[in-house]
Design an enzyme around this catalytic site. Structure first.
Site, PDB file in Angstrom:
ATOM      1  N   ASP A 135      -4.366   9.246  -6.479  1.00  0.00           N
ATOM      2  CA  ASP A 135      -3.021   8.689  -6.287  1.00  0.00           C
ATOM      3  C   ASP A 135      -2.543   7.820  -7.450  1.00  0.00           C
ATOM      4  O   ASP A 135      -1.347   7.550  -7.568  1.00  0.00           O
ATOM      5  CB  ASP A 135      -2.991   7.851  -5.005  1.00  0.00           C
ATOM      6  CG  ASP A 135      -3.067   8.706  -3.769  1.00  0.00           C
ATOM      7  OD1 ASP A 135      -2.222   9.596  -3.637  1.00  0.00           O
ATOM      8  OD2 ASP A 135      -3.973   8.503  -2.952  1.00  0.00           O
ATOM      9  N   GLY A 160       0.200  11.509  -1.355  1.00  0.00           N
ATOM     10  CA  GLY A 160       0.903  10.260  -1.684  1.00  0.00           C
ATOM     11  C   GLY A 160       1.514   9.637  -0.439  1.00  0.00           C
ATOM     12  O   GLY A 160       2.698   9.805  -0.193  1.00  0.00           O
TER      13      GLY A 160
END
Lengths: 325, 325, 325, 325
Positions: free
Chosen positions: C128, C171
């Site tokens: 991420d 995400g």
């Protein structure tokens, strides 16, 4: 309980680990023990081995190379060393030797059949796909895909610079790699040992292509025909007599062709070859080579390929020719 | 001089551009003109077309998708629209229509044969490989390779977390994709529409595998059997009755399976299918479908596949089973 | 002679093995012993470990996942279990614990610093890239490359069918993955948790794009904004009010984003992070996190990231916007 | 309304098309017209050009090479031809020339600044990453990833045969490619022009490695140090004095390093360089080169790199050394 031995022999090819895994798991499935000798025939002579079972071969399906290793071993061609090999096989109570190899390895292993009546099973592998008696050998599909990916990259730069480019691929005596690589990449000229073209045909093809609007050219060259390093200046010099065609560059794909994670097809065919080899052996058959023929997996006498030459289909060549227009 | 038309119809598949290129270049080679109608049957009705020649199809061999586009067109199933299509074909003096498509597209195009006696040639494509009458359809090999690459990535994380993972692949009525994907990735369980397992078999396989030392499990699920989203909690709940097996995660591979640069094999087979289709047509044949049978390319009646179902070989299933031990 | 321990903790990411290898080889180079605890914090509690040296970590540089395994371990948040962990560390005479993990793992390990004054070194990883205090976390570059390859395939079919396509990427709270994936694939709309667009902006972008001649559209959606499964019908319904835009399809890339052989950059940064971590520790520093800042590798207090949120640069968003015209 | 011209000049690199697209779309976004001259400086002289707009550059983000083509053009170093170039630029009412190129191209274009006061903007690209003044040049990341993939394949066969293998990579005067390739593939020896090792160091490293249990060795050689073809027999002969180390094989990666679909990073950086170049120009700046410095994109005088040499960080070399233990 039966016990078999397995070796990988000769030049490596993607899919060897998949084939080992298939032989081991199938054997285990049918309660047969397996050991692997390391470095092909060398391990037989030096008694270097590892016990193999379903867990040991786990995680190898997708790996290139061979975890059993491979090596050249000329001593095997002397009787005294073959006797040592046989003694080692007997010491381990091995009932049959499974050889994943090419023509040369099968011929070597066949000496154990002839001299000691020792059962041998062959599983054909070679990126060259030139083993007589089978339509396919493990590793070929991965090799062609590797070449296609490499040549697509080369085409980017060839096209941007509007060049003529020679790509040398493997194939000392055999054109299978060059031919399929050439069709799959839309090559303008394909040069293979079985049907080499004279220089003027290459040059004419380029001149004609340029007239038809082509701005760059890719020539696929099997290493058995010529060295790219030597052919490039010849083509350049000859072309320079007919106008400004610029430089002729070249690249030798080399050893990337032997490695890499096996393609889906090579994993499947290696798996199926391995399962078939063990199941056919269990049915009482020995001294055979696994083969793919007309889409089917079957067994042939181990010596079927000895002294024979397998040639690419001329029709494929026509296809290449039509499609490069 | 003859003139043919070509369309790509139905869901797209890697290798369509390679097939178009092969048809166009072969036709040109034999002095036949070609135009391409856009968006499959829709273009026939709306007379949307582009002239095609050897240069126009240049640079497409390695591209996924179809530059002729494709679309669903239900109007074609009404006679009045088929009449418009035929009129458009005649307006362009088209002698035959080459359809790169699947079963459904062949059936649609066959209406032109039956009602207007218009010659149609079919070239089979579908990533599902489920067209009866041919051992292979364009796009299948690329799809399996895409799946293998995706699942190798998923295996990394599955192994690191010691999880049970369900991967849903395409295949509404057909298990070819799931079966070959499963063997090529060493899946622990493969679920296909033709031979689905009950839940307890899945669960037992995992329990047995854990006993034999396996730390992670991959289940390949054809979408036609169940939704991964629904199967995952079922497997998790059932397993939880037998100990701590952790979470069951899933992933739906989805549309990546339809795209991508075609594999070497798909480029070759699409090229050879295209060359064969045109050459066989030139010899005077019409209303046929190109097919691969036992390693050979040949022609079959266009309607050979209608109403027939092609099933994976059960033997393949045994291979999968043995190799997942 | 010093002795350190290493764990990989939290969700896996490509490059973990490269980082382990770097820590181990650097430690060995400076005569420090290393052991690895398995399954992150769980291994600390259960004293599951393996001794590590330069040869053991050989062959892992290119492998995805983590051979030390990783797992969730909620017991660590109870003091009594942390005490067990510390006792295990002391039993092995460990001088410092190297944690390859994300924000959460650093916070957990920091409890050992606070409560037991035990030295901890953090190496940041997460696909991420949302760890505050460092411009980069191991695994992000591989993830973006995986997404780019997957979406190129999806674009082939989207373009051929002239569709609108939503690709859901990872995400939950952070848009780094979606933003860079979107720019690198030329997405028409990028939806991230930090700056989500209302539905009408998505719809207007597509309508405007169509006017400017675009035939297909790709929307990159971070999972934290919405589920693709739910957004697709909304976009489709809204668009249908403005004309015939066809179906809106979607795909969830899912777990392929966590795995795979690390990209060159991830191998390099993981290697450099690992070397730096050990060398900085040898110089007498503890309780730090390795960080990349303005192109340089340096150390920051281990707690630098706690409670802080890292946001993508708005300028990147403008770039995406300009380039999707 | 303003109007700019763009060329790609010098050897090609992955990401050129992404940079062209970014310049064109950003210019269009700010109402600036763009034309592209073909074949770099050659097109300026011969007035070969194509108008560019947002739609024309569509579909090129992921393509290797440059659709504007590139070529060597020595005539540009004669004043008379530069005058023709300027006249062509003026004929088209061009306000500034954007050059995507390396050091050499910037120096050539700078002659237009000096002699004709014509505004030039440089965007740095070269797979070698050796342009002084910027930490990064477009194409480098793709090149390293290509090398990593190729060398992983070579390692499969090197490991299976337990060989010593020399891989020659690009880099005539600069070691960036070899150094990062070497670290990312875990090479045993890395030879670069800036810090070449004598033969005995190579040999000692292999001998020591073998003692520590290594069975195969990979040497990464920048072409500027030696030819692999010549180094291989030297290493083999020297090693043979110290025992049986077997054959030393080699491969020259060659032109695959210049092509291929750009990596995610190269797409991003090329996109951001292009946007920055146009936006900085719009603010009134000319005769600058875009650069990446400490993670930030900024402008530097166009001549910043002239006569300067950029060297790899010695610290990287230490990292390589430690990690190859």
């Amino acid at each position: 309980m039966k016990k078999i031995a397995i070796i990988t022999s000769g030049g490596d090819a993607p899919g060897l680990n998949a084939a080992i895994r298939a032989v081991v798991r199938t054997a285990n499935y049918y309660n047969i023990q397996v050991i692997g000798f390391k470095r092909g025939l060398k391990g037989l002579i030096e008694n270097e081995f590892i016990p193999l079972d379903a867990r040991v071969v786990s995680g190898f399906l997708d790996k290139g190379g061979t975890f059993l290793l491979t090596a050249r071993e000329n001593r095997f061609y002397q009787y005294e060393y073959r006797k040592i090999a046989i003694e080692n096989l007997k010491k381990h109570n091995i009932d049959a030797l499974f050889v994943i190899g090419g023509n040369g390895s099968f011929q070597a292993a066949n000496l154990l059949v002839k001299e000691f009546n020792f059962p041998v099973i062959g599983i054909p592998k070679t990126i060259d796909n030139d083993t007589y008696g089978t339509d396919y050998t493990i590793g070929f599909d991965t090799c062609i895909n590797t070449n296609v990916e490499a040549i697509e990259k080369i085409k980017d730069t060839t096209m941007s610079h509007e060049r003529i480019f020679i790509v040398e691929v493997m194939g000392r005596k055999s054109g299978f790699i060059a031919l399929e690589t050439g069709i799959a990449t839309g090559a303008d000229v394909i040069l293979i040992p079985e049907y080499p073209f004279p220089l003027h045909v290459i040059v004419d093809t380029i001149i004609e292509g340029k007239k038809r609007g082509k701005n760059f050219f890719v020539i696929i060259l099997a290493e058995g025909v010529a060295k790219a390093q030597e052919l490039a200046p010849l083509v350049e010099r000859e072309l320079s007599k007919h106008g400004n065609f610029g430089e002729v560059r070249y690249s030798v794909l080399g050893y990337i062709q032997r490695g890499g994670s096996p393609s889906a097809y090579d994993r499947l065919i290696a798996s199926r070859f391995g399962v078939f080899a063990v199941e056919h052996y269990i049915k009482g058959n020995i001294n055979f080579m696994v083969a793919l023929e007309k889409g089917e997996i079957l067994a042939k006498p181990l010596n079927v390929s000895f002294g024979k030459i397998k040639k690419p289909d001329l029709k494929q060549f026509e296809v290449a020719n039509i499609l490069s227009t």
